[in-house]
Design an enzyme around this catalytic site. Sequence first.
Site, PDB file in Angstrom:
ATOM      1  NE  ARG A 119     -13.047  24.179  14.623  1.00  0.00           N
ATOM      2  CZ  ARG A 119     -13.935  24.780  15.417  1.00  0.00           C
ATOM      3  NH1 ARG A 119     -13.827  24.660  16.732  1.00  0.00           N
ATOM      4  NH2 ARG A 119     -14.900  25.491  14.910  1.00  0.00           N
ATOM      5  CE  LYS A 141       0.754  11.132   1.174  1.00  0.00           C
ATOM      6  NZ  LYS A 141       1.116  10.669  -0.181  1.00  0.00           N
ATOM      7  CD  GLU A 183       1.485   0.352  -1.672  1.00  0.00           C
ATOM      8  OE1 GLU A 183       2.538   0.964  -1.945  1.00  0.00           O
ATOM      9  OE2 GLU A 183       0.341   0.811  -1.915  1.00  0.00           O
ATOM     10  CE  LYS A 225       4.003   5.941   4.393  1.00  0.00           C
ATOM     11  NZ  LYS A 225       2.666   5.590   3.968  1.00  0.00           N
ATOM     12  CD  GLU A 235       3.130  13.206  -1.752  1.00  0.00           C
ATOM     13  OE1 GLU A 235       2.802  12.274  -1.005  1.00  0.00           O
ATOM     14  OE2 GLU A 235       2.694  13.366  -2.887  1.00  0.00           O
ATOM     15  NE  ARG A 239       3.828  10.640   2.979  1.00  0.00           N
ATOM     16  CZ  ARG A 239       3.119  10.527   4.093  1.00  0.00           C
ATOM     17  NH1 ARG A 239       3.261  11.429   5.037  1.00  0.00           N
ATOM     18  NH2 ARG A 239       2.287   9.522   4.274  1.00  0.00           N
ATOM     19  CG  ASN A 243       2.465   9.041  -4.118  1.00  0.00           C
ATOM     20  OD1 ASN A 243       1.641   8.355  -3.526  1.00  0.00           O
ATOM     21  ND2 ASN A 243       2.756  10.266  -3.764  1.00  0.00           N
ATOM     22  CG  HIS A 246       0.717   5.069  -5.600  1.00  0.00           C
ATOM     23  ND1 HIS A 246       1.838   4.276  -5.478  1.00  0.00           N
ATOM     24  CD2 HIS A 246      -0.012   4.843  -4.473  1.00  0.00           C
ATOM     25  CE1 HIS A 246       1.779   3.620  -4.328  1.00  0.00           C
ATOM     26  NE2 HIS A 246       0.671   3.936  -3.700  1.00  0.00           N
ATOM     27  CG  HIS A 250      -4.142   6.545  -7.390  1.00  0.00           C
ATOM     28  ND1 HIS A 250      -3.643   7.655  -6.747  1.00  0.00           N
ATOM     29  CD2 HIS A 250      -4.078   5.543  -6.475  1.00  0.00           C
ATOM     30  CE1 HIS A 250      -3.283   7.326  -5.512  1.00  0.00           C
ATOM     31  NE2 HIS A 250      -3.535   6.050  -5.325  1.00  0.00           N
ATOM     32  CG  HIS A 263      -4.192   0.864  -3.263  1.00  0.00           C
ATOM     33  ND1 HIS A 263      -4.254   2.015  -4.019  1.00  0.00           N
ATOM     34  CD2 HIS A 263      -3.050   0.951  -2.536  1.00  0.00           C
ATOM     35  CE1 HIS A 263      -3.200   2.776  -3.748  1.00  0.00           C
ATOM     36  NE2 HIS A 263      -2.457   2.158  -2.851  1.00  0.00           N
TER      37      HIS A 263
HETATM   38  P1  NAD Z   1      -8.877  -3.029   2.542  1.00  0.00           P
HETATM   39  O1  NAD Z   1      -8.823  -2.144   3.678  1.00  0.00           O
HETATM   40  O2  NAD Z   1     -10.036  -2.964   1.621  1.00  0.00           O
HETATM   41  O3  NAD Z   1      -8.719  -4.543   3.065  1.00  0.00           O
HETATM   42  C1  NAD Z   1      -8.746  -5.589   2.136  1.00  0.00           C
HETATM   43  C2  NAD Z   1      -9.758  -6.680   2.511  1.00  0.00           C
HETATM   44  O4  NAD Z   1      -9.206  -7.504   3.531  1.00  0.00           O
HETATM   45  C3  NAD Z   1     -11.057  -6.147   3.057  1.00  0.00           C
HETATM   46  O5  NAD Z   1     -12.125  -6.926   2.580  1.00  0.00           O
HETATM   47  C4  NAD Z   1     -10.903  -6.350   4.555  1.00  0.00           C
HETATM   48  O6  NAD Z   1     -12.128  -6.459   5.241  1.00  0.00           O
HETATM   49  C5  NAD Z   1     -10.125  -7.630   4.613  1.00  0.00           C
HETATM   50  N1  NAD Z   1      -9.327  -7.868   5.786  1.00  0.00           N
HETATM   51  C6  NAD Z   1      -8.638  -6.959   6.519  1.00  0.00           C
HETATM   52  N2  NAD Z   1      -7.884  -7.583   7.433  1.00  0.00           N
HETATM   53  C7  NAD Z   1      -8.097  -8.900   7.297  1.00  0.00           C
HETATM   54  C8  NAD Z   1      -7.597 -10.055   7.951  1.00  0.00           C
HETATM   55  N3  NAD Z   1      -6.647  -9.974   8.879  1.00  0.00           N
HETATM   56  N4  NAD Z   1      -8.059 -11.258   7.564  1.00  0.00           N
HETATM   57  C9  NAD Z   1      -8.971 -11.356   6.557  1.00  0.00           C
HETATM   58  N5  NAD Z   1      -9.467 -10.313   5.884  1.00  0.00           N
HETATM   59  C10 NAD Z   1      -9.029  -9.095   6.264  1.00  0.00           C
HETATM   60  O7  NAD Z   1      -7.572  -2.851   1.598  1.00  0.00           O
HETATM   61  P2  NAD Z   1      -6.040  -2.565   1.929  1.00  0.00           P
HETATM   62  O8  NAD Z   1      -5.289  -3.162   0.824  1.00  0.00           O
HETATM   63  O9  NAD Z   1      -5.704  -2.912   3.316  1.00  0.00           O
HETATM   64  O10 NAD Z   1      -5.948  -0.972   1.812  1.00  0.00           O
HETATM   65  C11 NAD Z   1      -6.138  -0.306   0.603  1.00  0.00           C
HETATM   66  C12 NAD Z   1      -6.442   1.141   0.894  1.00  0.00           C
HETATM   67  O11 NAD Z   1      -5.321   1.738   1.530  1.00  0.00           O
HETATM   68  C13 NAD Z   1      -6.730   1.964  -0.339  1.00  0.00           C
HETATM   69  O12 NAD Z   1      -7.889   2.725  -0.146  1.00  0.00           O
HETATM   70  C14 NAD Z   1      -5.516   2.856  -0.468  1.00  0.00           C
HETATM   71  O13 NAD Z   1      -5.811   4.079  -1.076  1.00  0.00           O
HETATM   72  C15 NAD Z   1      -5.101   3.011   0.958  1.00  0.00           C
HETATM   73  N6  NAD Z   1      -3.689   3.362   1.135  1.00  0.00           N
HETATM   74  C16 NAD Z   1      -3.407   4.428   1.921  1.00  0.00           C
HETATM   75  C17 NAD Z   1      -2.080   4.765   2.149  1.00  0.00           C
HETATM   76  C18 NAD Z   1      -1.757   5.898   3.094  1.00  0.00           C
HETATM   77  O14 NAD Z   1      -0.592   6.305   3.137  1.00  0.00           O
HETATM   78  N7  NAD Z   1      -2.686   6.376   3.857  1.00  0.00           N
HETATM   79  C19 NAD Z   1      -1.056   4.011   1.578  1.00  0.00           C
HETATM   80  C20 NAD Z   1      -1.391   2.925   0.784  1.00  0.00           C
HETATM   81  C21 NAD Z   1      -2.724   2.602   0.585  1.00  0.00           C
HETATM   82  N1  GLY Z   2       1.553   5.765   0.413  1.00  0.00           N
HETATM   83  C1  GLY Z   2       2.146   7.015   0.043  1.00  0.00           C
HETATM   84  C2  GLY Z   2       2.483   7.879   1.204  1.00  0.00           C
HETATM   85  O1  GLY Z   2       2.227   7.551   2.340  1.00  0.00           O
HETATM   86  O2  GLY Z   2       3.003   8.925   1.000  1.00  0.00           O
END
Ligand code: NAD
Ligand code: GLY
Length: 358
Positions: A119, A141, A183, A225, A235, A239, A243, A246, A250, A263
């Site tokens: 939890r 998030k 972003e 942010k 949100e 907030r 997006n 997005h 998406h 992404h």
């Molecule tokens: P990812 O986590 O898939 O990383 C991209 C690639 O880079 C992967 O293959 C990873 O292993 C590699 N990698 C990571 N760090 C590295 C480094 N320093 N050197 C070499 N390779 C490295 O992708 P991302 O773009 O980081 O994240 C995308 C995800 O984030 C999506 O699922 C998206 O929905 C999510 N997201 C969430 C929020 C939120 O507010 N929580 C906001 C934006 C995106």
């Molecule tokens: N990436 C969108 C949010 O954090 O709200």
Amino acid sequence: MIVVDVDTPGGNYPIHIGSRRIDALDQCIPTDATAIAVVTNPTVAALYGERAEAALARTGKRVLRIELPDGEAYKDWESLNLIFDALLSNRLDRRCVLVALGGGVIGDMTGFAAAVYMRGVRFLQVPTTLLAQVDSSVGGKTAVNHPLGKNMIGAFYQPIAVEIDTEVLNTLPAREVSAGLAEVIKYGLILDPDFWTWCEDNAQKLRALDPQAVAYAIRRSCELKAQVVGKDERESGLRAILNLGHTFGHAIESGLGYGAWLHGEAVGCGMVQAAELSADVAGFDRADVQRVRALVADIGCPVVAPDLGADRWLDLMQVDKKTEGGSIRYVLMSRIGEAFMRAAPDDAVRAVLARTTQ
Ligand code: NAD
Ligand code: GLY
């Protein structure tokens, strides 16, 4: 070191931005922690796992590594369960701390696991992609994907700190840098016209990972942010502007299969589509649509979306957390630096799809 504070009802915490932060992770672990679980993937573990664990071991606490398969296609229940399997079989208790060492996929899944394991246990974000440093690690998030929709299963759950080591970006593939920059420029488009212009002027330095330019971009993105999530953690209104791009993005990700487009690439292209829709229904200047298209291209992201068929596009966009009563709501702009959310007629969206897809 730069410090940006995040203050939300769900928790206040610092974002530390600097070089070699990975070697100082022990400083972020609360003294009452009983054990530490580093959640990562094989790619990041090979690059930074040992350094992170060596720093964490200085706390004198047990340090466990949990490796999940790498990639958006694995951001699912099965991977999430691997975290719970490891935590339970190693008897980690409520006072353990999870450390998310990786990009947004690892950060979102580790945060969700922390939100629900026993939890709720504490977790630390150590984002290693540009996208994760400027966006996903901040604001709480957390989620996994569902085959029918992106990030559909999750929770709002804040970390205890975000540790941003700017040096790790040097091992990031160029395509991932471009995805992260999508972003970054998003913040200028929705909130800060001066930052937008600065991004236009510095796009090539950013792509080349010029240390000063990148440090400023990370800092400004985190500040913007933090301002938004400080006002609207869950949100209920403001907030949603984070997006921008997005709803279209998406649909690209789930329509093509998770992982086909990154992404950030999908968000970059989605911002061009949102700008087009804004010009048609919200008075956004046509000349500014061209500026959006030009900067998205300059940072190295695609500006032409895949042709999924308009009906399928609309179906996919229905599965969005902003949809209410069956009505898709889009983040639109009235001008650069000013964004809001509202529904748009399907005909207008179809017209945009007709001229932005191929
Ligand atoms: P990812 O986590 O898939 O990383 C991209 C690639 O880079 C992967 O293959 C990873 O292993 C590699 N990698 C990571 N760090 C590295 C480094 N320093 N050197 C070499 N390779 C490295 O992708 P991302 O773009 O980081 O994240 C995308 C995800 O984030 C999506 O699922 C998206 O929905 C999510 N997201 C969430 C929020 C939120 O507010 N929580 C906001 C934006 C995106
Ligand atoms: N990436 C969108 C949010 O954090 O709200």
